[in-house]
Design an enzyme around this catalytic site. Structure first.
Site, PDB file in Angstrom:
ATOM      1  N   TYR A 144     -20.185   8.083  10.623  1.00 48.54           N
ATOM      2  CA  TYR A 144     -20.105   8.606  11.989  1.00 48.54           C
ATOM      3  C   TYR A 144     -20.080  10.129  11.943  1.00 48.54           C
ATOM      4  O   TYR A 144     -19.350  10.720  11.146  1.00 48.54           O
ATOM      5  CB  TYR A 144     -18.829   8.097  12.665  1.00 48.54           C
ATOM      6  N   ASP A 239     -20.170  15.927   5.803  1.00 47.63           N
ATOM      7  CA  ASP A 239     -19.379  15.868   7.028  1.00 47.63           C
ATOM      8  C   ASP A 239     -17.936  15.595   6.605  1.00 47.63           C
ATOM      9  O   ASP A 239     -17.557  14.452   6.336  1.00 47.63           O
ATOM     10  CB  ASP A 239     -19.912  14.767   7.944  1.00 47.63           C
ATOM     11  N   LYS A 267     -10.787  17.666  13.259  1.00 52.38           N
ATOM     12  CA  LYS A 267      -9.500  17.006  12.998  1.00 52.38           C
ATOM     13  C   LYS A 267      -8.446  17.945  12.392  1.00 52.38           C
ATOM     14  O   LYS A 267      -7.935  18.800  13.104  1.00 52.38           O
ATOM     15  CB  LYS A 267      -9.741  15.731  12.178  1.00 52.38           C
TER      16      LYS A 267
END
Ligand SMILES: *Cc1c(COP(=O)(O)O)cnc(C)c1O
Length: 428
Positions: A144, A239, A267
């Protein structure tokens, strides 16, 4: 447990917010039941609107690596707020957090801050395309990278790995530029790149996958990707929105000793405020506006409150020599305890773990890619999730999510979690 107020709040929310939530996984669709509204949190605990308390393993999906309402982060935000919340001009704190991030993470000279992981990945891919002058990107099924159009792609039918949109609103044209491959399958990546010779700008992946449960890269997989990219003049994008500042100070690049060309963050880097970032070598990053031709911008990018939270968080992580070991030890302890319980109750499972990321798959097969991740027993997961919730343990409401371990968890919390698991598994 009673969820009276949560239920009422959810009905009210549903009237004015699609599905009652601002991000789909919060809606509990894959586990059933009504989402729980959280009122406040501290350390490793969440407290909901009905005053139920939970041990938290979601941790805002990663950012709260030091626990909720961590004092240095909270204080930094409060102090900054008093000075004004946004100016739309450069501020000193942006340089400070940039310097710190560049010193912690290997192979990056410059970093650009944005407001989410989605934006970071979207911008990194644009930069890779601009820099290489090529259009196609390679991504892995089950990874994702946020919800920008290029990533909302699923495998098409047939032998050719042409992507097709997996959400209405993504055009076929966009989908055609995204090539889908299998995680941990280097031969498949080679085939795809071979079939699209001189067209691929970048390969983007989660160096440890965390969005199909936790799936570590097989030995040699990242090395082989690196050399495949080098041979074909393709940029390798890690990522690290989930793994960055979580698996090590320098993320997966440091843990596995592999240099990526571009790295995406989110995050943890925002300490719980909306922050993303992407970073890389000077020659690539200088391709961005205003120095270079690739456009990228943001009204609230580098926002002082967000930078204050992020800087406080990274400073704590940078100064604590033992943090990553403590996190990994706690995660290993939880792994051992839960595996013992599942074995005792003869429940088929595979547990994957890297550092402070761990996931339980209710399947006996090795989980190495999206296909094997989907073989888990989803009914069993639902029952497990609901059972754990009743016992006061809040795990992510989806079988495809990693549990995030925080430093605020005590061994007593871990023991309680293992005991909760024992009670729940008796009934599975
Ligand atoms: C969460 C996540 C994203 C998206 O970040 P948002 O801040 O939710 O936009 C991208 N990549 C990975 C690996 C993630 O875990």
């Amino acid at each position: 447990m009673l969820y009276k107020r949560s239920s009422t709040l959810f009905s009210e929310a549903e009237k004015v917010i699609p599905g009652g939530v601002n991000s789909p996984v919060r809606a509990f669709k894959s586990v059933g039941g009504t989402p729980i509204f959280i009122k406040k949190a501290f350390k490793a605990y969440l407290i909901d609107e009905d005053d139920n308390q939970y041990i938290d393993y979601i941790n805002s999906w990663g950012p709260m690596i030091l626990g909720h309402a961590h004092k240095p982060v909270v204080d930094a935000v409060i102090e900054k707020t008093k000075l004004g919340t946004s100016f739309g001009t450069p501020t000193e704190i942006e340089t400070k957090i940039a310097q710190l991030a560049v010193s912690m993470v290997p192979n990056i000279d410059k970093i650009r801050f944005v407001n989410s992981g989605t934006e970071a990945c979207m911008s990194a891919v644009r930069l890779a395309r601009g820099f290489t002058g090529k259009d196609k990107i390679v991504k892995f099924a089950g990874c994702y990278h946020g919800h920008s159009d290029s990533f909302l792609i699923q495998a098409g039918s047939g032998a050719v790995t042409l992507g097709v949109p997996n959400s209405p609103g993504v055009t076929k044209g966009t989908a055609q530029d995204t090539l889908l491959t299998r995680y941990n399958d280097i031969d498949h990546v080679k085939q795809v790149i071979e079939a699209n010779k001189d067209e691929v700008a970048c390969v983007i992946l989660e160096p440890v996958a965390g969005n199909m449960g936790c799936i570590p890269p097989k030995t040699g997989f990242l090395e082989e990707l690196r050399s495949l990219c080098d041979t074909n003049n393709i940029l390798l994008i890690f990522d690290e929105v989930m793994t960055g500042f979580r698996l090590a100070k320098g993320g997966a690049q440091e843990l596995y000793g592999i240099a990526a060309d571009l790295v995406c963050f989110g995050k943890v880097i925002g300490g719980g405020l909306p922050v993303g970032a992407f970073a890389g070598r000077e020659e690539i990053m200088n391709y961005l506006a205003p120095l270079g031709p690739v456009y990228q911008a943001g009204t609230l990018s580098g926002n002082p409150l967000a930078m204050a939270a992020g800087l406080a968080m990274l400073t704590e992580l940078n100064n604590d020599r033992e943090i990553y070991k403590r996190l990994a030890d706690k995660t290993a302890y939880l792994h051992k305890g839960i595996a013992g319980v599942l074995d005792k109750h003869q429940i088929l499972h595979t547990i994957n773990r890297v550092g402070s990321m761990i996931s339980i798959h209710f399947s006996k097969n090795e989980v190495v890619d999206f296909e094997s991740a989907t073989e888990g027993n989803n009914e069993r997961f639902k029952a497990f999730f609901q059972g754990m919730l009743k016992e006061g343990v809040y795990i992510a409401p989806s079988a495809f999510e990693t549990w995030f371990i925080t430093d605020a968890l005590t061994y007593e919390d871990l023991d309680k979690t293992i005991e909760a698991c024992n009670k729940v598994c008796k009934l599975l």
